[in-house]
Design an enzyme around this catalytic site. Sequence first.
Site, PDB file in Angstrom:
ATOM      1  N   TYR A  85       0.840  -1.210   0.000  1.00 26.56           N
ATOM      2  CA  TYR A  85       0.000   0.000   0.000  1.00 26.56           C
ATOM      3  C   TYR A  85       0.873   1.257   0.000  1.00 26.56           C
ATOM      4  CZ  TYR A  85      -4.031   2.896   1.396  1.00 26.56           C
ATOM      5  OH  TYR A  85      -5.033   3.838   1.453  1.00 26.56           O
ATOM      6  N   LYS A 131       1.144   3.947  -2.953  1.00 25.05           N
ATOM      7  CA  LYS A 131       0.723   5.334  -2.701  1.00 25.05           C
ATOM      8  C   LYS A 131       1.873   6.317  -2.920  1.00 25.05           C
ATOM      9  CE  LYS A 131      -3.593   4.420  -1.782  1.00 25.05           C
ATOM     10  NZ  LYS A 131      -4.647   4.853  -2.702  1.00 25.05           N
TER      11      LYS A 131
HETATM   12  P1  NAD Z   1     -13.768   1.446  -0.010  1.00 28.86           P
HETATM   13  O1  NAD Z   1     -13.395   0.029   0.229  1.00 28.86           O
HETATM   14  O2  NAD Z   1     -14.932   2.048   0.682  1.00 28.86           O
HETATM   15  O3  NAD Z   1     -13.982   1.704  -1.569  1.00 28.86           O
HETATM   16  C1  NAD Z   1     -13.118   1.173  -2.518  1.00 28.86           C
HETATM   17  C2  NAD Z   1     -13.799   1.244  -3.859  1.00 28.86           C
HETATM   18  O4  NAD Z   1     -12.922   0.647  -4.822  1.00 28.86           O
HETATM   19  C3  NAD Z   1     -15.096   0.436  -3.925  1.00 28.86           C
HETATM   20  O5  NAD Z   1     -16.007   1.106  -4.767  1.00 28.86           O
HETATM   21  C4  NAD Z   1     -14.657  -0.878  -4.549  1.00 28.86           C
HETATM   22  O6  NAD Z   1     -15.703  -1.556  -5.217  1.00 28.86           O
HETATM   23  C5  NAD Z   1     -13.625  -0.357  -5.517  1.00 28.86           C
HETATM   24  N1  NAD Z   1     -12.686  -1.382  -5.961  1.00 28.86           N
HETATM   25  C6  NAD Z   1     -11.921  -2.223  -5.228  1.00 28.86           C
HETATM   26  N2  NAD Z   1     -11.215  -3.031  -6.028  1.00 28.86           N
HETATM   27  C7  NAD Z   1     -11.563  -2.699  -7.303  1.00 28.86           C
HETATM   28  C8  NAD Z   1     -11.192  -3.184  -8.580  1.00 28.86           C
HETATM   29  N3  NAD Z   1     -10.313  -4.184  -8.723  1.00 28.86           N
HETATM   30  N4  NAD Z   1     -11.749  -2.611  -9.659  1.00 28.86           N
HETATM   31  C9  NAD Z   1     -12.650  -1.617  -9.533  1.00 28.86           C
HETATM   32  N5  NAD Z   1     -13.039  -1.117  -8.355  1.00 28.86           N
HETATM   33  C10 NAD Z   1     -12.501  -1.662  -7.258  1.00 28.86           C
HETATM   34  O7  NAD Z   1     -12.431   2.259   0.284  1.00 28.86           O
HETATM   35  P2  NAD Z   1     -12.140   3.809   0.535  1.00 28.86           P
HETATM   36  O8  NAD Z   1     -11.644   3.933   1.916  1.00 28.86           O
HETATM   37  O9  NAD Z   1     -13.260   4.659   0.066  1.00 28.86           O
HETATM   38  O10 NAD Z   1     -10.877   3.979  -0.410  1.00 28.86           O
HETATM   39  C11 NAD Z   1     -10.890   4.733  -1.596  1.00 28.86           C
HETATM   40  C12 NAD Z   1      -9.477   5.211  -1.877  1.00 28.86           C
HETATM   41  O11 NAD Z   1      -9.040   6.078  -0.835  1.00 28.86           O
HETATM   42  C13 NAD Z   1      -8.438   4.088  -1.956  1.00 28.86           C
HETATM   43  O12 NAD Z   1      -7.512   4.355  -2.984  1.00 28.86           O
HETATM   44  C14 NAD Z   1      -7.759   4.166  -0.603  1.00 28.86           C
HETATM   45  O13 NAD Z   1      -6.450   3.673  -0.639  1.00 28.86           O
HETATM   46  C15 NAD Z   1      -7.794   5.656  -0.366  1.00 28.86           C
HETATM   47  N6  NAD Z   1      -7.627   6.048   1.050  1.00 28.86           N
HETATM   48  C16 NAD Z   1      -8.511   5.612   1.990  1.00 28.86           C
HETATM   49  C17 NAD Z   1      -8.315   6.015   3.308  1.00 28.86           C
HETATM   50  C18 NAD Z   1      -9.236   5.606   4.416  1.00 28.86           C
HETATM   51  O14 NAD Z   1      -8.914   5.884   5.588  1.00 28.86           O
HETATM   52  N7  NAD Z   1     -10.371   4.993   4.150  1.00 28.86           N
HETATM   53  C19 NAD Z   1      -7.245   6.824   3.641  1.00 28.86           C
HETATM   54  C20 NAD Z   1      -6.367   7.227   2.649  1.00 28.86           C
HETATM   55  C21 NAD Z   1      -6.585   6.836   1.351  1.00 28.86           C
END
Ligand code: NAD
Length: 256
Positions: free
Chosen positions: A151, A155
């Site tokens: 990850y 990132k």
């Molecule tokens: P989440 O699990 O709620 O959503 C992830 C989304 O990605 C979902 O819609 C899922 O269906 C989709 N997805 C997963 N694998 C996929 C694939 N192979 N093809 C197409 N779609 C796919 O997660 P989130 O927390 O909303 O994360 C969204 C982004 O934000 C990610 O890149 C994550 O790394 C980043 N992020 C999240 C956080 C956090 O604290 N939640 C913090 C920093 C960054």
Amino acid sequence: MLKGKTALVTGSTSGIGLGIAKALARQGANIVLNGFGDAEGPKAEVAALGVKVGYHGADMSKAADIEAMMKYAAETFGKVDVLVNNAGIQHVAPVEDFPPERWDAIIAINLTSAFHTTRLALPAMKKANWGRIINIASVHGLVASAQKSAYVAAKHGIVGLTKVTALETATTGITCNAICPGWVLTPLVQKQVDARAAQSGVSNEEAKKQLLAEKEPSLQFTTPEELGELAVFFCSDAGKNVRGVAWNMDGGWAAQ
Ligand code: NAD
């Protein structure tokens, strides 16, 4: 502000992606959703904001699927004006125990997919001399945490891709920037809360408090709505000379 424009948000059936899609829709952008699971609920939520909404179920780990999705977006809406690379997954394990197939999946979904969508979106953006590419990185694009090798590598990689794309478009009306959230309480993080609660034998609430206390000085989760407003700023005219930044919204996490 974005009336007549189209935004494609990867991984937008849930969490941050859906929050950003709705914020852009509130500005009038038509939306192409992508992601797994139920698409009808998210589609209805976006359509209720009075814009056109499409959906493509491309698997972001597959280049051919991504090409099909970009083709669908261009054929259905003309072109993609705002590209938000958001799809992402997580896996937590020490380096020596990290399953190689999980490494490959994380690099493919969290990093390589953004290369494919960007290379496919740029020609039409260049022709229009307008575009916004927003990469959802993470505070883990700036600093590391143990057990998150793939990850953190992905990132940091997407922050690098953001800078290169910004440089290559610097004299055009296209900008590329990254957003670096700290903890956001989405299904991705809830899994980590559940694991902590099970491991330490504490309640869900206590596990959330511990997670925040460890990393985030504000002791507050960032919300998808707040991240959506930052994406809206990047799309605004005032944001037209913000290029290649990795902007953290992390409650002070990276300031330590
Ligand atoms: P989440 O699990 O709620 O959503 C992830 C989304 O990605 C979902 O819609 C899922 O269906 C989709 N997805 C997963 N694998 C996929 C694939 N192979 N093809 C197409 N779609 C796919 O997660 P989130 O927390 O909303 O994360 C969204 C982004 O934000 C990610 O890149 C994550 O790394 C980043 N992020 C999240 C956080 C956090 O604290 N939640 C913090 C920093 C960054």
